[in-house]
Each structure stands twice: as C-alpha cells, then as structure tokens.
Write a protein that holds these residues in place. Structure first.
Motif, PDB file in Angstrom:
ATOM      1  N   ASN A  53       0.834  -1.202   0.000  1.00  0.00           N
ATOM      2  CA  ASN A  53       0.000   0.000   0.000  1.00  0.00           C
ATOM      3  C   ASN A  53       0.869   1.252   0.000  1.00  0.00           C
ATOM      4  O   ASN A  53       1.992   1.248   0.507  1.00  0.00           O
ATOM      5  N   SER A  54       0.315   2.322  -0.534  1.00  0.00           N
ATOM      6  CA  SER A  54       0.970   3.623  -0.439  1.00  0.00           C
ATOM      7  C   SER A  54       0.953   4.103   1.010  1.00  0.00           C
ATOM      8  O   SER A  54       0.101   3.695   1.809  1.00  0.00           O
ATOM      9  N   THR A  55       1.895   4.969   1.349  1.00  0.00           N
ATOM     10  CA  THR A  55       1.952   5.578   2.671  1.00  0.00           C
ATOM     11  C   THR A  55       1.921   7.099   2.512  1.00  0.00           C
ATOM     12  O   THR A  55       1.930   7.616   1.393  1.00  0.00           O
ATOM     13  N   ASN A  91       5.068   7.913   0.597  1.00  0.00           N
ATOM     14  CA  ASN A  91       5.410   7.222  -0.642  1.00  0.00           C
ATOM     15  C   ASN A  91       4.175   6.694  -1.358  1.00  0.00           C
ATOM     16  O   ASN A  91       3.305   6.067  -0.753  1.00  0.00           O
ATOM     17  N   GLN A  92       4.114   6.956  -2.664  1.00  0.00           N
ATOM     18  CA  GLN A  92       3.059   6.381  -3.493  1.00  0.00           C
ATOM     19  C   GLN A  92       3.582   5.076  -4.079  1.00  0.00           C
ATOM     20  O   GLN A  92       4.598   5.048  -4.763  1.00  0.00           O
ATOM     21  N   ALA A  93       2.892   3.985  -3.795  1.00  0.00           N
ATOM     22  CA  ALA A  93       3.357   2.652  -4.174  1.00  0.00           C
ATOM     23  C   ALA A  93       2.954   2.267  -5.595  1.00  0.00           C
ATOM     24  O   ALA A  93       2.120   2.924  -6.231  1.00  0.00           O
ATOM     25  N   GLU A  94       3.537   1.167  -6.077  1.00  0.00           N
ATOM     26  CA  GLU A  94       3.299   0.689  -7.438  1.00  0.00           C
ATOM     27  C   GLU A  94       1.825   0.538  -7.769  1.00  0.00           C
ATOM     28  O   GLU A  94       1.387   0.868  -8.875  1.00  0.00           O
ATOM     29  N   ASP A 110      -0.572   2.183  -7.115  1.00  0.00           N
ATOM     30  CA  ASP A 110      -1.221   3.449  -7.424  1.00  0.00           C
ATOM     31  C   ASP A 110      -0.573   4.177  -8.602  1.00  0.00           C
ATOM     32  O   ASP A 110      -0.909   5.319  -8.903  1.00  0.00           O
ATOM     33  N   SER A 117       8.537   0.056  -3.074  1.00  0.00           N
ATOM     34  CA  SER A 117       7.477   0.080  -4.078  1.00  0.00           C
ATOM     35  C   SER A 117       7.208   1.529  -4.442  1.00  0.00           C
ATOM     36  O   SER A 117       6.751   2.313  -3.610  1.00  0.00           O
ATOM     37  N   ALA A 130       5.523   4.238  -7.241  1.00  0.00           N
ATOM     38  CA  ALA A 130       4.544   4.383  -8.317  1.00  0.00           C
ATOM     39  C   ALA A 130       5.186   4.789  -9.638  1.00  0.00           C
ATOM     40  O   ALA A 130       4.824   4.272 -10.704  1.00  0.00           O
TER      41      ALA A 130
END
Length: 317
Positions: free
Chosen positions: A78-80, A83-86, A88, A150, A152
């Motif tokens: 998940n994104s935090t 950090n925007q994760a893959e 998303d 991860s 994005a």
C-alpha cells in the motif's frame, strides 16, 4: 504427453536460465509449510466462484509485479503518507483482486507463521488462475523474498499497450526475456478485459490519413467504435481481450490472425517474421502454446528480488 513435456521444459530451464532461478526450489516448502500450495489453490478457487474476473486479475498482477524490481510482491504494498506505491501508478490503477492474496496470506500465516512470502503466494495464485481456467498447470519453484521498496513512478517501466515490436523487444530483453517469451506470455491475454483507453489509438485518429488501424478487421473495428466512441465518458467501458475471456485457451492467437486483436502490442506480434510464425504456431496448436507459456512463466517468475518474508502483504515488516 503435455505433463511430460512440461516436466522436461522445467528440467531444461534449470540449466538454461540465468542464476536467479537457482535460488528457488520446487520443494522449498515441503518441510516448513507443506500445505501452503493447496491452501492458496483453495482460496483462488473459492474467489473464482464469486468473481469470474479473478484469474485475469491475478495473472496480470503477477506480470506487473515481476517487471518492476523482479517478482518480490512489491505490487502488493500500500501507499503511505511519504510514498506512493506501485499499485497506485497509472498502469496499475485497474489492478484488482488484491484481497485474494490477502486471504491466502492470512490462511497460510495461520499454518506456518513467517514462512511463506507474499511473492511466492502471488506466483502460486497466478499458476492456479491459469490452471483453474482450463489452462496448463506446472510446479512453481519457490523461495522468493518480499521487497521493501514500491514506487509508483517505476510503473512507467511496464510495457505499454501502445508499444511497437522494437519497444517490446527492448522491454523484455532488459528483463532477460526473449521475443519467444513475449509471444508466449502475450497469450495471457486470452483471459480478461481491456478498457477503451488501451486501444483508442487503433479505432480513432489512427494516423494522418486513416481513422482506423487498417490491420483491424473492419466489422470488428466498427463494433469497438460503437462501444468506445471518440469522447467516451464511461470509465469502465471496453472489450474482452478475446471471445472466451474466462477460458485459458489459444483463441487469442486465432483472433489475432483474423485482425481481431485489441492492443497495438498484440498486433505487434504480426510485424516480425519470427513472432508472427510463433503466433501462427500457437493458433494452430493449443498444446504448443501451453508448453511455451509454462516455460516462459517459470522463466519470468524466476526474476527474483526482495529481502524479507512479509507478515502482511500490504506493509513491510
């Protein structure tokens, strides 16, 4: 016959694929979590009973995971706030069925805490998605570790549906995959659905002289234009990738040769002598396709990465 050929294909792979596959093992969980595979299979099977789109979703999820930082389950994170994760990233917004991996992980954790990686669960689930849809099955080499990174923006590295043959060759070769692998793995498009945005470039304003890609069969293109008008505002509009979207078969290749493929990257198979010959072979022989698909799936899923076994697939330990 197919089973014997698939076993031989895997045996050959052990000697022909680059080193990452040697860190994986067919009996990796035999002692530490012997019921892991059957548990994942049962979860996938139950999910498919409630949602016919699950197999295509899991297969696509595995592909998108392996092409970014290797098969390390980073697509599951998940994104935090920082950090925007893959998941998303633009190409992954339409990924779904993450809950299937979550359920499988929870059940496996109850059996063998901290033993089975999320990356392995995803690889097993992708195999089950194919097999339970009528396609081939194979033994999945396990021992992947889960990644902690991860991002994005890295999803821009995924091959786009608008890629031509040169761009596709470069994308696959960067990951140690050949054009033969590209043709075989493209057969995964026998499952699933594509949104209008993925093929609008072929049915509207194709180039300065033609509105429609001339390689498309005319009535097929006309139907797509009705489904996806120029200024389509229906977000979930689109078309099935082949005429049997819930069955893993070789219909994708048959329709490709008839000018009834959706994506530019599908049509690209016919723009190279070798890839066109392979597509024709797979259209003629489902067994040949199955053997090649299994070989390439094992090869792709053996691109390893990661450092840990996550306790929750959505967050790092």
């Amino acid at each position: 016959m197919v089973a014997n050929n698939l076993a031989l294909a895997f045996a050959l792979l052990l000697f022909s694929i680059s080193p990452p596959v040697r860190s994986l093992s067919l009996n990796y969980y035999d002692q530490t979590c012997p019921k892991a595979e059957s548990t994942v299979t049962n979860v996938v099977q139950k999910a498919m009973m409630n949602d016919k789109t699950v197999p295509a979703a899991l297969l696509r999820m595995q592909f998108h995971d392996c092409f970014i930082r290797g098969c390390d389950g980073s697509v599951l994170l998940n994104s935090t706030r920082k950090n925007q994760a893959e998941k998303d990233g633009p190409p992954n917004i339409s990924l779904h069925a993450f809950y299937v991996i979550d359920v499988a992980k929870k059940q496996v954790e109850a059996l063998c805490p901290g033993v089975v990686s999320c990356a392995d669960i995803l690889a097993l689930a992708a195999r089950d998605a194919v097999a339970l849809s009528g396609g081939p099955t194979w033994e999945v080499p396990n021992g992947r570790k889960d990644g902690r990174i991860s991002i994005a923006n890295e999803t821009s590295q995924l091959p786009a549906p608008t890629f031509n043959i040169s761009q596709l060759q470069q994308s696959f070769s960067q990951r140690g995959l050949s054009m033969d692998d590209f043709v075989a793995l493209s057969g995964g498009h026998t499952l699933g659905f594509a949104h209008c945005s993925s093929f609008q470039n072929r049915i509207h304003n194709f180039d300065t002289t033609q509105d429609i890609d001339p390689s498309m069969q005319q009535s097929f293109a006309a139907n797509l234009r009705n489904t996806c008008p120029m200024h389509n505002k229906v977000n979930n509009a689109g078309a099935n990738l082949d005429s049997t979207p819930t069955a893993f078969d070789n219909v994708y290749y048959k329709l490709l040769l008839q000018g009834k493929s959706l994506l530019t990257s599908d049509q690209a198979l016919l723009t190279n002598i070798r890839t066109k010959a392979l597509a024709s072979k797979f259209a003629s022989s489902q067994e040949e396709f199955y053997q090649a698909f299994v070989k390439s799936m094992i090869k792709m899923s053996s691109i390893t990465g990661g450092q840990e076994v996550r306790l929750d697939c959505r967050v790092v330990n």
